[in-house]
Scaffold this motif. Sequence first.
Motif, PDB file in Angstrom:
ATOM      1  N   UNK A 122       5.760 -14.912  -8.329  1.00  0.00           N
ATOM      2  CA  UNK A 122       5.388 -15.495  -7.054  1.00  0.00           C
ATOM      3  C   UNK A 122       5.622 -17.003  -7.086  1.00  0.00           C
ATOM      4  N   UNK A 123       6.029 -17.537  -5.951  1.00  0.00           N
ATOM      5  CA  UNK A 123       6.176 -18.978  -5.780  1.00  0.00           C
ATOM      6  C   UNK A 123       5.308 -19.422  -4.611  1.00  0.00           C
ATOM      7  N   UNK A 124       4.863 -20.661  -4.672  1.00  0.00           N
ATOM      8  CA  UNK A 124       4.097 -21.257  -3.579  1.00  0.00           C
ATOM      9  C   UNK A 124       4.650 -22.653  -3.332  1.00  0.00           C
ATOM     10  N   UNK A 125       5.306 -22.818  -2.206  1.00  0.00           N
ATOM     11  CA  UNK A 125       5.863 -24.115  -1.830  1.00  0.00           C
ATOM     12  C   UNK A 125       4.854 -24.863  -0.973  1.00  0.00           C
ATOM     13  N   UNK A 126       4.532 -26.088  -1.381  1.00  0.00           N
ATOM     14  CA  UNK A 126       3.505 -26.876  -0.711  1.00  0.00           C
ATOM     15  C   UNK A 126       4.108 -28.065   0.018  1.00  0.00           C
ATOM     16  N   UNK A 127       3.464 -28.435   1.115  1.00  0.00           N
ATOM     17  CA  UNK A 127       3.869 -29.626   1.852  1.00  0.00           C
ATOM     18  C   UNK A 127       2.689 -30.124   2.666  1.00  0.00           C
ATOM     19  N   UNK A 128       2.745 -31.398   3.021  1.00  0.00           N
ATOM     20  CA  UNK A 128       1.729 -31.967   3.899  1.00  0.00           C
ATOM     21  C   UNK A 128       0.512 -32.536   3.206  1.00  0.00           C
ATOM     22  N   UNK A 129       0.494 -32.555   1.883  1.00  0.00           N
ATOM     23  CA  UNK A 129      -0.613 -33.155   1.147  1.00  0.00           C
ATOM     24  C   UNK A 129      -0.112 -33.608  -0.223  1.00  0.00           C
ATOM     25  N   UNK A 130      -0.943 -34.382  -0.917  1.00  0.00           N
ATOM     26  CA  UNK A 130      -0.568 -34.938  -2.219  1.00  0.00           C
ATOM     27  C   UNK A 130      -0.684 -33.870  -3.299  1.00  0.00           C
ATOM     28  N   UNK A 131       0.365 -33.088  -3.431  1.00  0.00           N
ATOM     29  CA  UNK A 131       0.353 -31.895  -4.287  1.00  0.00           C
ATOM     30  C   UNK A 131      -0.155 -32.200  -5.693  1.00  0.00           C
TER      31      UNK A 131
END
Length: 125
Positions: free
Chosen positions: A20-29
């Motif tokens: 599984x992958x989780x791509x994040x955006x919109x916050x300071x990962x």
Amino acid sequence: QVLLVESGGGLVQTGGSLRLSCAASGFAFDSYIMGWFRQAPGKDREFVSTISESGHITHYEDSVKGRFLISRDNVMKTMYLQMNSLKPEDTAVYYCVAKLLGGVLDTSAPDYQFWGQGAQVTVSA
């Protein structure tokens, strides 16, 4: 806008593997603890695994220890869950989660501020 987008779910036979992958955006990962929860049909959401902001510290639910591996790439703002030796009881919707405070030992779902939409993992017997 905060987004967590899971991918990589699917149907696999017992003993198989998925990533599984989780791509994040919109916050300071790289400032957030990241993790995975799952929810099987008719059951409550349960903790699966967490990883610290740097990626150096991880925590796993007992039933997945030795079979699942969590990791993250702070440059790509992506988290992963490598799932090996899958069992039918691993069948669930898997959710990517993020929280700003606390430690990786926190297994309480309400403490996680951001959630993805979920990815279905089905393990056939």
